[in-house]
Design an enzyme around this catalytic site. Structure first.
Site, PDB file in Angstrom:
ATOM      1  N   CYS A   2       0.855  -1.181   0.000  1.00 38.93           N
ATOM      2  CA  CYS A   2       0.000   0.000   0.000  1.00 38.93           C
ATOM      3  C   CYS A   2       0.892   1.231   0.000  1.00 38.93           C
ATOM      4  CB  CYS A   2      -0.862   0.025   1.253  1.00 38.93           C
ATOM      5  SG  CYS A   2      -1.742  -1.502   1.518  1.00 38.93           S
ATOM      6  N   ARG A  27       1.669   1.292  -5.976  1.00 36.26           N
ATOM      7  CA  ARG A  27       1.895   0.402  -4.829  1.00 36.26           C
ATOM      8  C   ARG A  27       0.628  -0.369  -4.460  1.00 36.26           C
ATOM      9  NH1 ARG A  27       6.558   1.770  -1.988  1.00 36.26           N
ATOM     10  NH2 ARG A  27       5.804   0.459  -0.319  1.00 36.26           N
ATOM     11  N   TRP A  74      -3.697  -1.995  -1.344  1.00 39.25           N
ATOM     12  CA  TRP A  74      -3.604  -3.288  -2.032  1.00 39.25           C
ATOM     13  C   TRP A  74      -4.047  -4.306  -0.996  1.00 39.25           C
ATOM     14  CZ3 TRP A  74      -0.981  -7.950  -1.511  1.00 39.25           C
ATOM     15  CH2 TRP A  74      -0.878  -8.751  -2.654  1.00 39.25           C
ATOM     16  N   ASN A 100       0.519   0.206   6.213  1.00 39.59           N
ATOM     17  CA  ASN A 100       1.012  -0.644   5.130  1.00 39.59           C
ATOM     18  C   ASN A 100       1.716  -1.830   5.786  1.00 39.59           C
ATOM     19  OD1 ASN A 100       2.166  -1.748   2.828  1.00 39.59           O
ATOM     20  ND2 ASN A 100       3.866  -0.284   2.790  1.00 39.59           N
ATOM     21  N   GLY A 101       1.257  -3.033   5.509  1.00 44.05           N
ATOM     22  CA  GLY A 101       1.866  -4.210   6.133  1.00 44.05           C
ATOM     23  C   GLY A 101       0.782  -5.177   6.574  1.00 44.05           C
ATOM     24  N   GLU A 482      10.933 -14.416 -18.668  1.00 45.50           N
ATOM     25  CA  GLU A 482      10.573 -13.014 -18.431  1.00 45.50           C
ATOM     26  C   GLU A 482       9.551 -12.531 -19.467  1.00 45.50           C
ATOM     27  OE1 GLU A 482      10.836 -11.014 -16.099  1.00 45.50           O
ATOM     28  OE2 GLU A 482      10.629  -9.007 -16.953  1.00 45.50           O
ATOM     29  N   LYS A 486       5.963 -11.055 -18.447  1.00 45.23           N
ATOM     30  CA  LYS A 486       5.487  -9.724 -18.842  1.00 45.23           C
ATOM     31  C   LYS A 486       4.096  -9.828 -19.447  1.00 45.23           C
ATOM     32  CE  LYS A 486       7.402  -7.454 -17.120  1.00 45.23           C
ATOM     33  NZ  LYS A 486       8.438  -7.849 -16.240  1.00 45.23           N
ATOM     34  N   GLU A 489       1.450 -10.787 -16.778  1.00 45.77           N
ATOM     35  CA  GLU A 489       1.248  -9.719 -15.792  1.00 45.77           C
ATOM     36  C   GLU A 489       0.293  -8.645 -16.302  1.00 45.77           C
ATOM     37  OE1 GLU A 489       5.109  -8.746 -13.059  1.00 45.77           O
ATOM     38  OE2 GLU A 489       5.413  -8.485 -15.192  1.00 45.77           O
ATOM     39  N   HIS A 505       9.105 -32.434 -23.495  1.00 50.50           N
ATOM     40  CA  HIS A 505       8.739 -33.203 -22.294  1.00 50.50           C
ATOM     41  C   HIS A 505       7.393 -32.749 -21.722  1.00 50.50           C
ATOM     42  CE1 HIS A 505      12.606 -35.143 -22.353  1.00 50.50           C
ATOM     43  NE2 HIS A 505      13.190 -33.961 -22.441  1.00 50.50           N
ATOM     44  N   LYS A 604       3.679  -3.162  -7.066  1.00 48.38           N
ATOM     45  CA  LYS A 604       5.071  -2.927  -7.452  1.00 48.38           C
ATOM     46  C   LYS A 604       6.030  -3.472  -6.407  1.00 48.38           C
ATOM     47  CE  LYS A 604       8.236  -1.042  -9.990  1.00 48.38           C
ATOM     48  NZ  LYS A 604       8.500  -1.893 -11.155  1.00 48.38           N
TER      49      LYS A 604
END
Ligand code: G6P
Length: 609
Positions: A2, A27, A74, A100-101, A482, A486, A489, A505, A604
């Site tokens: 947050c 955030r 968040w 935040n936490g 990656e 991307k 996401e 496989h 983020k």
């Protein structure tokens, strides 16, 4: 996760706070709220939605104030709705808190508080905090917060205001970042520099266990370990322009386009051509320790973990030192064998990722030296590691990491050059690498000029597909991971990255005429093997989008679409092959009309487990 902010000064607090929330929205962005100390008491406004929804609500408010706190959320506990949005208050509406936490023992605390008559209005863990403060307050907010914090297990960045002392904010930190900006007769406390930088470049970073009492003209810090400590003011070098969009549609696109510049910043002053070596002053005292290490363990999460994999390949092949890469979240809970002679490196853009931080603390507990590769100067990981290398990518706002990833890879290129020259590499080989590294920024600029048109066409053709496969080998296997990350996401398309040869496989069963497969097929040592993998895809009617090396016209025979990157050394190709994959994901998400910079459910900086 947050974003929290508090303001005390002479300006209109509402504006300062809401503007700060906009800058920290990456955030967390599922709900937002504000609390102001006014003549009518504490005025509270909270909305499920984005900061602009809160902005709309506060624009109709008549009350003015120079003291307040605000939050962009968040969600961890409790769905994102108006009730669960912060700030939270006590029973009588005298204390307002942004958090935040995670309060891990909130159930126990809630039961204790309910037994003492407190009533709760949200499903959040955070709401226990204002009630604890209410319970412990006699005549001093700082003392009440110190006592409340001693009851909390978990992590917090907190900002608290009260009607009982309408001349201060109290802020506390344990595991969630907090920075205090000192302006002219004003202070701003926030979880992020981005919210502070337009007001002042003078900042104080709080440490875990610090609790600050912030008045308009005075800052007092109580440290859990050291008692009252003098605030250590530092100057920030990031500019406001660096953290704004500068005309781009999204931060992600801006950050992708900044990569040539970032590469120059990452290597600036770090290459010594005469000796064919890299100079990394931040770890100068630890270079021999690394060179002589029996094993290097690199710890990271998310995109940084992919950069770490490339680092592993580079260090092993250039310097011959055994390297392992670990997810922070796994490392911290299994029982890693950490022998003398092991050196850890923690890689993190934000420097705040909870799992990476916990893993590095675990390594330190075993007496293992831990170095850092971070972007955010003064971040927790940067401070808690024994020494480190800053990647100098500048502020990264888009939730999907792009320029920081490239800067991390470049940092590993420098580190492996340095270690390589201290072990295996000849002077000529070192100089050859330096030549290739210095060409990278211009090669990226050329790609940024030439790629978009083709990639927009490919994005249009595939934006409605539900699945993608990404394949690569060697240094480009982590780039396949990656590229897939991307895409998922920001576009919510299912995508998997695989080592190209592993396809047979399992994933090969997925291939049919509807399956786009992005294959990184550059002319490196294992090119022919990758071409065989492409053949296997084509035999099963899969669609091949190939990333190849400039001049390799024959690749067009094997692929439905080809994108070429300039030639470089094998281990530096990831610095070029990443770019088309970033742009492909960006254009697909943008064409789908998605919120590229704020993808759903992500954040983020993941400061919770
Ligand atoms: C989050 C971000 C990712 C990032 C990861 C690790 O998941 O959305 O983009 O790669 O955290 O973050 P760090 O700051 O430690 O590199």
């Amino acid at each position: 996760m947050c974003g929290i902010i508090g303001y005390i000064g002479n300006s209109d607090a509402t504006r300062v706070l809401v503007d700060g929330l906009y800058r920290m929205e990456y955030r967390g962005y599922d709900s937002a709220g504000i609390a102001l100390v006014t003549n009518d008491g504490i005025v509270l406004r909270k909305v499920a939605g984005q900061v602009r929804d809160l902005d709309h609500v506060v624009s109709t408010m008549t009350q003015r104030s120079c003291l307040g706190i605000a939050h962009t959320r968040w969600a961890t506990h409790g769905v994102p709705n108006d009730h669960n949005a912060h700030p939270h208050m006590d029973c009588k509406g005298q204390f307002a808190v942004v958090h935040n936490g995670i309060v891990e023992n909130y159930r126990t605390l809630k039961k204790f508080l309910e037994e003492r008559g407190h009533t709760f209005s949200s499903e959040t863990d955070s709401e226990v905090i204002p009630h604890l403060i209410e319970e412990f307050y006699t005549d001093d907010l700082l003392s009440a917060v110190i006592k409340a914090c001693s009851y909390i297990e978990g992590t917090y960045g907190l900002a608290i205001i009260t009607l009982r002392q309408p001349d201060c904010i109290v802020a506390a930190r344990m595991g969630s970042p907090l920075v205090i900006g000192k302006g002219q007769n004003e202070y701003i406390v926030a979880s992020d520099l981005a919210a502070i930088i337009s007001h002042t470049d003078q900042v104080v970073y709080l440490r875990d266990g610090d609790i600050a009492e912030i008045a308009q003209d005075k800052l007092r810090i109580e440290s859990r370990q050291m008692g009252t400590i003098a605030p250590e003011i530092q100057r920030v070098t990031w500019t406001l322009e660096q953290i704004e969009k500068s005309g781009y549609a999204h931060f992600m696109l801006k950050e992708i386009n900044e990569q040539p510049l970032v590469m120059r910043d990452t290597i600036r002053g770090r290459l010594n051509y005469d000796e064919g070596i890299a100079r990394l002053n931040g770890i100068a005292d630890h270079v021999e320790q690394l060179r002589d290490a029996d094993r290097i363990i690199i710890i990271a999460c998310g995109t940084s973990w992919h950069a770490a994999l490339i680092g592993e390949y580079m260090i092993e092949s250039l310097a011959g030192i055994p390297v392992e890469v670990e997810y922070g979240s796994e490392f911290r809970y299994r029982k890693p064998v950490l022998t003398k002679g092991t050196v850890c490196i923690a890689v993190s853009q934000s420097g705040e990722t909870a799992d990476t931080l916990a893993a590095l603390r675990e390594a330190k507990r075993h007496g293992i030296p831990v170095l850092g590769i971070c972007n955010v100067v003064g971040s927790t990981i940067a401070r808690e590691t024994d020494a480190g290398i800053y990647i100098h990518a500048g502020p990264e706002i888009g939730v999907a990491s792009t320029k920081a990833f490239l800067a991390q890879i470049m940092t590993f290129a420098l580190l492996s050059l340095l270690l390589g020259r201290l072990t295996h590499l000849s002077l000529d080989a070192g100089r050859n690498i330096i030549d290739a590294i210095t060409r990278i920024p211009d090669q990226l600029s050329d790609l940024l000029q030439n790629l978009p048109e083709t990639l927009i066409d490919i994005a249009k053709a595939f934006k409605d597909h539900r699945n993608f496969l990404y394949l690569g080998r060697g240094y480009n296997f982590p780039i396949a991971l990656e590229g897939a990350l991307k895409l998922k996401e920001i576009s919510y398309i299912h995508a998997e990255g695989y080592p190209a040869a592993e396809m047979k496989h399992g994933p090969i069963a997925l291939i049919d005429k509807n399956m786009p497969v992005v294959v990184i097929a550059i002319k490196d040592a294992i090119y022919n093997k990758v071409i065989s993998n492409i053949e296997e895809i084509r035999t099963r009617s899969g669609i091949v989008i190939a990333i190849g090396s400039e001049g390799d016209e024959s690749l067009q025979e094997f692929a439905d679409y080809t994108i070429f990157v300039p030639k470089t050394l094998d281990h530096l190709y990831p610095l070029l092959t990443t770019l088309p994959l970033q742009l492909l994901a960006y254009y697909i998400a943008d064409l789908k009309g998605l919120d590229v910079d704020r993808p759903r459910n992500l954040a983020k900086s993941v400061t919770v487990e």
